[in-house]
Motif scaffolding. Sequence first.
Motif, PDB file in Angstrom:
ATOM      1  N   ALA A  96      16.580  14.026   2.303  1.00  0.00           N
ATOM      2  CA  ALA A  96      17.356  13.569   1.147  1.00  0.00           C
ATOM      3  C   ALA A  96      17.813  12.138   1.399  1.00  0.00           C
ATOM      4  N   PRO A  97      17.922  11.345   0.326  1.00  0.00           N
ATOM      5  CA  PRO A  97      18.425   9.988   0.527  1.00  0.00           C
ATOM      6  C   PRO A  97      19.869  10.035   1.021  1.00  0.00           C
ATOM      7  N   LYS A  98      20.233   9.062   1.811  1.00  0.00           N
ATOM      8  CA  LYS A  98      21.581   8.994   2.386  1.00  0.00           C
ATOM      9  C   LYS A  98      22.546   8.418   1.350  1.00  0.00           C
ATOM     10  N   ARG A  99      22.865   9.225   0.356  1.00  0.00           N
ATOM     11  CA  ARG A  99      23.649   8.758  -0.790  1.00  0.00           C
ATOM     12  C   ARG A  99      25.104   8.439  -0.450  1.00  0.00           C
ATOM     13  N   LEU A 100      25.569   8.908   0.686  1.00  0.00           N
ATOM     14  CA  LEU A 100      26.949   8.640   1.091  1.00  0.00           C
ATOM     15  C   LEU A 100      27.013   7.741   2.324  1.00  0.00           C
ATOM     16  N   GLU A 101      25.929   7.025   2.582  1.00  0.00           N
ATOM     17  CA  GLU A 101      25.846   6.156   3.757  1.00  0.00           C
ATOM     18  C   GLU A 101      27.034   5.202   3.818  1.00  0.00           C
ATOM     19  N   GLY A 102      27.697   5.199   4.982  1.00  0.00           N
ATOM     20  CA  GLY A 102      28.795   4.266   5.190  1.00  0.00           C
ATOM     21  C   GLY A 102      30.122   4.687   4.574  1.00  0.00           C
ATOM     22  N   ARG A 103      30.187   5.839   3.931  1.00  0.00           N
ATOM     23  CA  ARG A 103      31.435   6.294   3.300  1.00  0.00           C
ATOM     24  C   ARG A 103      32.166   7.245   4.247  1.00  0.00           C
ATOM     25  N   THR A 104      33.490   7.221   4.214  1.00  0.00           N
ATOM     26  CA  THR A 104      34.308   8.044   5.102  1.00  0.00           C
ATOM     27  C   THR A 104      35.025   9.113   4.286  1.00  0.00           C
ATOM     28  N   VAL A 105      34.797  10.379   4.661  1.00  0.00           N
ATOM     29  CA  VAL A 105      35.318  11.517   3.906  1.00  0.00           C
ATOM     30  C   VAL A 105      36.130  12.422   4.830  1.00  0.00           C
ATOM     31  N   LEU A 106      37.373  12.678   4.451  1.00  0.00           N
ATOM     32  CA  LEU A 106      38.229  13.627   5.155  1.00  0.00           C
ATOM     33  C   LEU A 106      37.932  15.025   4.623  1.00  0.00           C
ATOM     34  N   VAL A 107      37.753  15.987   5.527  1.00  0.00           N
ATOM     35  CA  VAL A 107      37.529  17.380   5.134  1.00  0.00           C
ATOM     36  C   VAL A 107      38.694  18.222   5.653  1.00  0.00           C
ATOM     37  N   VAL A 108      39.412  18.853   4.714  1.00  0.00           N
ATOM     38  CA  VAL A 108      40.525  19.737   5.056  1.00  0.00           C
ATOM     39  C   VAL A 108      40.157  21.135   4.561  1.00  0.00           C
ATOM     40  N   GLU A 109      39.843  22.008   5.506  1.00  0.00           N
ATOM     41  CA  GLU A 109      39.384  23.368   5.191  1.00  0.00           C
ATOM     42  C   GLU A 109      39.724  24.266   6.375  1.00  0.00           C
ATOM     43  N   ASP A 110      40.417  25.377   6.113  1.00  0.00           N
ATOM     44  CA  ASP A 110      40.851  26.242   7.211  1.00  0.00           C
ATOM     45  C   ASP A 110      39.835  27.302   7.618  1.00  0.00           C
ATOM     46  N   ASN A 111      38.805  27.508   6.840  1.00  0.00           N
ATOM     47  CA  ASN A 111      37.751  28.448   7.216  1.00  0.00           C
ATOM     48  C   ASN A 111      36.711  27.662   8.006  1.00  0.00           C
ATOM     49  N   ALA A 112      36.577  27.974   9.292  1.00  0.00           N
ATOM     50  CA  ALA A 112      35.715  27.183  10.173  1.00  0.00           C
ATOM     51  C   ALA A 112      34.279  27.121   9.674  1.00  0.00           C
ATOM     52  N   GLU A 113      33.742  28.228   9.229  1.00  0.00           N
ATOM     53  CA  GLU A 113      32.350  28.242   8.763  1.00  0.00           C
ATOM     54  C   GLU A 113      32.159  27.303   7.574  1.00  0.00           C
ATOM     55  N   ILE A 114      33.069  27.371   6.610  1.00  0.00           N
ATOM     56  CA  ILE A 114      32.987  26.508   5.433  1.00  0.00           C
ATOM     57  C   ILE A 114      33.223  25.048   5.834  1.00  0.00           C
ATOM     58  N   ALA A 115      34.185  24.818   6.720  1.00  0.00           N
ATOM     59  CA  ALA A 115      34.496  23.458   7.155  1.00  0.00           C
ATOM     60  C   ALA A 115      33.287  22.781   7.779  1.00  0.00           C
TER      61      ALA A 115
END
Length: 130
Positions: free
Chosen positions: A4-23
Amino acid sequence: MTAAPKRLEGRTVLVVEDNAEIAFELASILEEAGAAVVGPVASVQSAYDQMGDRAIETALLDVTLRNNETAFPLADALAAQRIPFVFISGQSSALMPPRYRDRAFLNKPYKSEEVIEVVLASLQAGTSPD
């Protein structure tokens, strides 16, 4: 299968999720799209700790976290800093408090492409001329 093309190249995203598998699934989806993932973290305090060291461009926030904690205080802090974010939940968006009903919302379960699209949309919505 082609990459897939790297559509989010260079972007910084915080992920807040308490379910480890989903996170880790979210982190994997974002990294495959080229994003730099901060976290994933499972609590509001952990998110604040991570944000102290990194410039966040957008965030994915699980609405309901462990110990009856919600992501709403973090959402308020991000909004005050004009950082876009997307709520993620298995519950209906109709159950959101009124002040958040106009915010981007991703229903669980989701497809990988939906995650990428909602993150791209949040980044575009958060872009403003300097």
